[in-house]
Design an enzyme around this catalytic site. Structure first.
Site, PDB file in Angstrom:
ATOM      1  N   GLU A  80       0.080   5.135  13.643  1.00 54.77           N
ATOM      2  CA  GLU A  80       0.381   6.360  12.905  1.00 54.77           C
ATOM      3  C   GLU A  80       0.395   7.578  13.832  1.00 54.77           C
ATOM      4  O   GLU A  80       1.255   8.461  13.713  1.00 54.77           O
ATOM      5  CB  GLU A  80      -0.669   6.529  11.802  1.00 54.77           C
ATOM      6  CG  GLU A  80      -0.279   7.490  10.725  1.00 54.77           C
ATOM      7  CD  GLU A  80      -1.229   7.429   9.541  1.00 54.77           C
ATOM      8  OE1 GLU A  80      -0.927   8.103   8.552  1.00 54.77           O
ATOM      9  OE2 GLU A  80      -2.261   6.726   9.607  1.00 54.77           O
ATOM     10  N   LYS A 130      -9.134   8.639   2.987  1.00 54.16           N
ATOM     11  CA  LYS A 130      -9.742   7.310   2.858  1.00 54.16           C
ATOM     12  C   LYS A 130     -11.148   7.289   3.448  1.00 54.16           C
ATOM     13  O   LYS A 130     -11.946   6.416   3.114  1.00 54.16           O
ATOM     14  CB  LYS A 130      -8.868   6.248   3.522  1.00 54.16           C
ATOM     15  CG  LYS A 130      -7.551   5.975   2.810  1.00 54.16           C
ATOM     16  CD  LYS A 130      -6.780   4.863   3.499  1.00 54.16           C
ATOM     17  CE  LYS A 130      -5.450   4.566   2.809  1.00 54.16           C
ATOM     18  NZ  LYS A 130      -4.447   5.632   3.024  1.00 54.16           N
ATOM     19  N   HIS A 136      -9.870   2.777   0.461  1.00 58.07           N
ATOM     20  CA  HIS A 136      -8.447   2.405   0.402  1.00 58.07           C
ATOM     21  C   HIS A 136      -8.214   1.610  -0.878  1.00 58.07           C
ATOM     22  O   HIS A 136      -8.555   0.431  -0.970  1.00 58.07           O
ATOM     23  CB  HIS A 136      -8.100   1.564   1.628  1.00 58.07           C
ATOM     24  CG  HIS A 136      -6.644   1.283   1.789  1.00 58.07           C
ATOM     25  ND1 HIS A 136      -5.695   1.585   0.825  1.00 58.07           N
ATOM     26  CD2 HIS A 136      -5.942   0.724   2.817  1.00 58.07           C
ATOM     27  CE1 HIS A 136      -4.503   1.224   1.242  1.00 58.07           C
ATOM     28  NE2 HIS A 136      -4.619   0.699   2.450  1.00 58.07           N
ATOM     29  N   PHE A 170       1.326  -3.557   3.877  1.00 57.97           N
ATOM     30  CA  PHE A 170       1.613  -4.933   4.257  1.00 57.97           C
ATOM     31  C   PHE A 170       3.036  -5.291   3.824  1.00 57.97           C
ATOM     32  O   PHE A 170       3.476  -4.922   2.736  1.00 57.97           O
ATOM     33  CB  PHE A 170       0.635  -5.892   3.590  1.00 57.97           C
ATOM     34  CG  PHE A 170      -0.725  -5.940   4.252  1.00 57.97           C
ATOM     35  CD1 PHE A 170      -1.023  -5.151   5.339  1.00 57.97           C
ATOM     36  CD2 PHE A 170      -1.696  -6.798   3.778  1.00 57.97           C
ATOM     37  CE1 PHE A 170      -2.277  -5.201   5.942  1.00 57.97           C
ATOM     38  CE2 PHE A 170      -2.952  -6.865   4.372  1.00 57.97           C
ATOM     39  CZ  PHE A 170      -3.242  -6.064   5.449  1.00 57.97           C
ATOM     40  N   HIS A 176      -2.054   8.198   6.368  1.00 60.23           N
ATOM     41  CA  HIS A 176      -2.492   6.933   5.776  1.00 60.23           C
ATOM     42  C   HIS A 176      -3.919   6.644   6.228  1.00 60.23           C
ATOM     43  O   HIS A 176      -4.771   6.313   5.413  1.00 60.23           O
ATOM     44  CB  HIS A 176      -1.538   5.814   6.195  1.00 60.23           C
ATOM     45  CG  HIS A 176      -1.847   4.491   5.567  1.00 60.23           C
ATOM     46  ND1 HIS A 176      -1.673   4.249   4.219  1.00 60.23           N
ATOM     47  CD2 HIS A 176      -2.320   3.340   6.101  1.00 60.23           C
ATOM     48  CE1 HIS A 176      -2.025   3.000   3.942  1.00 60.23           C
ATOM     49  NE2 HIS A 176      -2.415   2.430   5.073  1.00 60.23           N
ATOM     50  N   CYS A 215       0.802  -1.221   0.000  1.00 60.35           N
ATOM     51  CA  CYS A 215       0.000   0.000   0.000  1.00 60.35           C
ATOM     52  C   CYS A 215       0.835   1.272   0.000  1.00 60.35           C
ATOM     53  O   CYS A 215       0.279   2.367   0.030  1.00 60.35           O
ATOM     54  CB  CYS A 215      -0.955  -0.013   1.183  1.00 60.35           C
ATOM     55  SG  CYS A 215      -2.126  -1.395   1.121  1.00 60.35           S
TER      56      CYS A 215
END
Length: 423
Positions: free
Chosen positions: A321, A342, A347, A406, A310, A170
């Site tokens: 985060e 998002k 996402h 990931f 993010h 991502c």
């Protein structure tokens, strides 16, 4: 010798609820959400049945029947957004040596939608153990090799320089643009068409995220299902889309009629070498990427005017985060607006990093911070200024945008107005 400075002169976007950069910014600045129940296939068998789908018609964007059959949906996104970015830049590539023009495209899952569709065809809906390849689309091989995305974009613009696909989960959309900027800085290219595309809303992707319970089961209220940093959040909403940019060296970008949106002043990436999907709660690796990106930009925490997070909407990510921002920006983290788009566009895996770069650049362009939609009940562990519900007028000269993927990937980019950066 002075280092070559890299700027963005063209933007193209396909996002849920916003086809084209102008429509995309309208969605964000108005705080509208584009999440809904999945319509691409029957999702009744799945735990999570919501997504952020783009209302994209390839014919309306100039693609012909042969191109549509040859290219997966994500590749179509990449080609169409590259065309928008080129038109926006006004750059005439006939004045640039073809071998000095390159392409980088980020993608997490490549041609997943095309592969999923073709498997259903050749297996007769999964009933055949021995599939019949003669029923497959003639260009099936292109679906297997994500490098076809870069090739399609290169062909569409006539680029004969470096052509690369970046796939780092991502963070792919951030890393693709960061890599392209480095090629220009290193004098390996003069112009780069860079960005990312993903179209993952297919049964196989939905099933994978269902299995690890990463996506939200809030199926009864799709419009408000994506709620980063909210106490009631329970997973992310899968999305799709693309953003592509024209990157140029600053001095050549100062041609008559050109508009310089932003400078890519700093970029860095780290890996936590810890877990495929897990994140350490202290945010150390993301904080290190942020510090390195700021160092590359010759800036400090106090120079950051806005953080594009993010903000996936999972409890693990949002807490990680928040800790990373506090660790890297210190007390300035509490004075800096932070938001997650998002909450509005979902996402889109590898594509989202580039879509978030577009949002960051447009936030600077308009001096407006887009909101975190659906943020009604703040999580006490996420105690920064997450700009809930409504966009905010805010003088924005420098934006920090970050990604987490990931595999343990953590990336950060500093975008600034060129007249603010040190020469």
């Amino acid at each position: 010798m002075n280092e070559r400075r890299v700027v963005i002169t063209g933007i193209g976007v396909i996002a849920p609820g916003g086809i084209g950069a102008k429509s995309f910014w309208s969605l964000l600045s108005e705080g509208r959400t584009s999440t809904r129940g999945i319509t691409f296939f029957d999702p009744s068998a799945f735990r999570s049945r919501v997504a952020a789908e783009a209302d994209f018609d390839p014919y309306e964007h100039g693609l012909g029947p042969q191109e549509i059959r040859r290219m997966d949906r994500a590749a179509q996104f990449a080609v169409v957004t590259a065309a928008e970015a080129m038109a926006d830049s006004g750059l005439d590539l006939s004045g640039v040596a073809p071998h000095r023009t390159g392409v980088t495209v980020g993608s997490t899952v490549g041609a997943t939608m095309g592969l999923d569709q073709e498997y259903r065809v050749v297996s007769d809906g999964g009933r055949l153990d021995l599939v019949d390849h003669e029923y497959a689309v003639p260009h099936l091989y292109n679906y297997f090799v994500p490098s076809s995305f870069a090739a399609e974009v290169a062909w569409s613009v006539g680029a004969e320089g470096p052509a690369t696909v970046v796939s780092t989960g991502c963070t792919s959309g951030l890393d693709s643009v960061g890599y392209a900027a480095e090629l220009i800085r290193d004098n390996s290219a003069d112009v780069m068409i860079a960005g990312a595309a993903d179209a993952p809303i297919s049964p196989i992707t939905v099933a994978c995220f269902d299995a690890i319970k990463a996506t939200t089961p809030r199926n009864d209220d799709p419009e408000h299902a994506s709620r980063p940093f909210d106490r009631t959040r329970n997973g992310f909403v899968l999305g799709e889309g693309a953003a592509m940019f024209v990157l140029e060296e600053l001095e050549s970008a100062r041609r008559p009629g050109a508009h310089v949106y932003a400078e890519i002043a700093g970029y860095a990436s780290r890996c936590n070498a810890f877990h495929m999907t897990g994140l350490r709660p202290d945010g150390k690796e993301m904080a290190e990427a942020i510090r390195a990106a700021l160092d590359g930009a010759k800036m400090g925490p106090q120079d950051v005017d806005y953080v594009n997070a993010h903000g996936s909407g999972t409890k693990q990510n949002d807490r990680h985060e928040t800790a990373a921002f506090k660790r890297s920006l210190a007390e300035h983290a509490y004075r800096t607006p932070v938001s997650s788009i998002k909450s509005m566009v979902g996402h889109s895996l590898g594509a989202i990093g580039s879509i978030e770069i577009a949002a960051s650049v447009l936030a600077m362009e308009n001096n407006v911070v887009p909101p975190t939609a659906n943020l009604h009940e703040a999580d006490p562990e996420c105690d920064l200024d997450y700009v809930p519900l409504t966009a905010r007028d805010w003088k924005t000269d420098t934006v920090l945008t970050v990604g987490s993927g990931f595999g343990g990937f953590q990336s950060a980019m500093v975008l600034t107005r060129p007249d603010r950066s040190a020469v």
